[in-house]
Scaffold this motif. Structure first.
Motif, PDB file in Angstrom:
ATOM      1  N   TYR A   1      35.682  76.138  94.410  1.00 51.66           N
ATOM      2  CA  TYR A   1      35.896  77.564  94.140  1.00 51.66           C
ATOM      3  C   TYR A   1      37.355  77.965  94.335  1.00 51.66           C
ATOM      4  O   TYR A   1      37.766  78.387  95.401  1.00 51.66           O
ATOM      5  CB  TYR A   1      35.007  78.431  95.031  1.00 51.66           C
ATOM      6  CG  TYR A   1      33.618  78.642  94.473  1.00 51.66           C
ATOM      7  CD1 TYR A   1      33.424  79.317  93.276  1.00 51.66           C
ATOM      8  CD2 TYR A   1      32.501  78.171  95.143  1.00 51.66           C
ATOM      9  CE1 TYR A   1      32.158  79.516  92.755  1.00 51.66           C
ATOM     10  CE2 TYR A   1      31.222  78.367  94.630  1.00 51.66           C
ATOM     11  CZ  TYR A   1      31.069  79.035  93.441  1.00 51.66           C
ATOM     12  OH  TYR A   1      29.814  79.229  92.926  1.00 51.66           O
TER      13      TYR A   1
ATOM     14  N   LYS B   1      30.496  83.626  91.540  1.00 51.85           N
ATOM     15  CA  LYS B   1      30.060  83.734  92.931  1.00 51.85           C
ATOM     16  C   LYS B   1      28.970  84.798  93.026  1.00 51.85           C
ATOM     17  O   LYS B   1      28.753  85.567  92.105  1.00 51.85           O
ATOM     18  CB  LYS B   1      31.249  84.137  93.820  1.00 51.85           C
ATOM     19  CG  LYS B   1      32.299  83.055  93.960  1.00 51.85           C
ATOM     20  CD  LYS B   1      33.382  83.503  94.916  1.00 51.85           C
ATOM     21  CE  LYS B   1      32.755  83.605  96.285  1.00 51.85           C
ATOM     22  NZ  LYS B   1      33.456  84.330  97.267  1.00 51.85           N
ATOM     23  N   THR B   2      28.327  84.847  94.172  1.00 48.82           N
ATOM     24  CA  THR B   2      27.306  85.875  94.382  1.00 48.82           C
ATOM     25  C   THR B   2      27.870  87.081  95.117  1.00 48.82           C
ATOM     26  O   THR B   2      27.217  88.116  95.173  1.00 48.82           O
ATOM     27  CB  THR B   2      26.111  85.307  95.173  1.00 48.82           C
ATOM     28  OG1 THR B   2      26.595  84.790  96.421  1.00 48.82           O
ATOM     29  CG2 THR B   2      25.406  84.216  94.391  1.00 48.82           C
TER      30      THR B   2
END
Length: 180
Positions: free
Chosen positions: A69, A141-142
């Motif tokens: 990420y 992403k969440t």
């Protein structure tokens, strides 16, 4: 920088093991590749999918998957602005979170339909393919939290590329208070 970082992680020296052509304008690298320049190309969407769809090449890897990420997009504001306008920062952060919630809870087809007006030059099928690829690669992403791990990875990449002279402490530049 991310590409070179991944190469080095895999034991490939980008200065001796291959030749990276960097004098082609970023906007025409796909056309240069299709025209016969290079054996591989690094492309953002929709160019990667376009090369596949016209039969000129294949997507064989994702820098986003292989790097981890990396915070490709982050938002910055002065500390003084955040202090004076916390409601604006909070509202903005909630808006980004709503977008993340949407892409993480809807189908590729639904997402493609909603974002189509922003990508008029990209046909529906290509847009759906791109969104599906992003879904399958766990691109989104969440949450909006810029983690210390991602911050360190970004600094590692910048340092490895020779553009970061001095590392910076996570807490000196990043706040997660609005995300939390």
């Amino acid at each position: 920088m991310v590409f070179e970082y991944i190469l080095k992680m895999n034991g490939i020296d980008p200065t001796t093991d291959l030749t990276i052509i960097q004098n082609i304008d970023f906007g025409v690298t796909a056309e240069a590749f299709v025209g016969g320049t290079g054996d591989y190309t690094v492309e953002f969407e929709p160019h990667a999918t376009g090369i596949e769809k016209d039969g000129s090449g294949y997507v064989i890897a994702s820098l986003g998957v292989d790097s981890g990420y990396v915070p490709y997009t982050c938002f910055s504001a002065l500390g003084s602005y955040m202090k004076e306008h916390p409601e604006i920062i909070q509202s903005f952060t909630r808006g980004i979170q709503k977008g993340l919630d949407y892409v993480n809870s809807h189908s590729s087809e639904e997402i493609a339909k909603v974002i189509q007006p922003q990508f008029e030059e990209t046909d529906d099928d290509t847009l759906k393919t791109i969104v599906e690829r992003y879904h399958s690669q766990d691109t989104w992403k969440t949450d909006t939290i810029f983690t210390e791990e991602a911050f360190e990875l970004l600094q590692n990449i910048l340092e490895e590329a020779g553009v970061l002279e001095q590392r910076v402490d996570y807490d000196a530049l990043v706040t997660t208070q609005f995300s939390k």
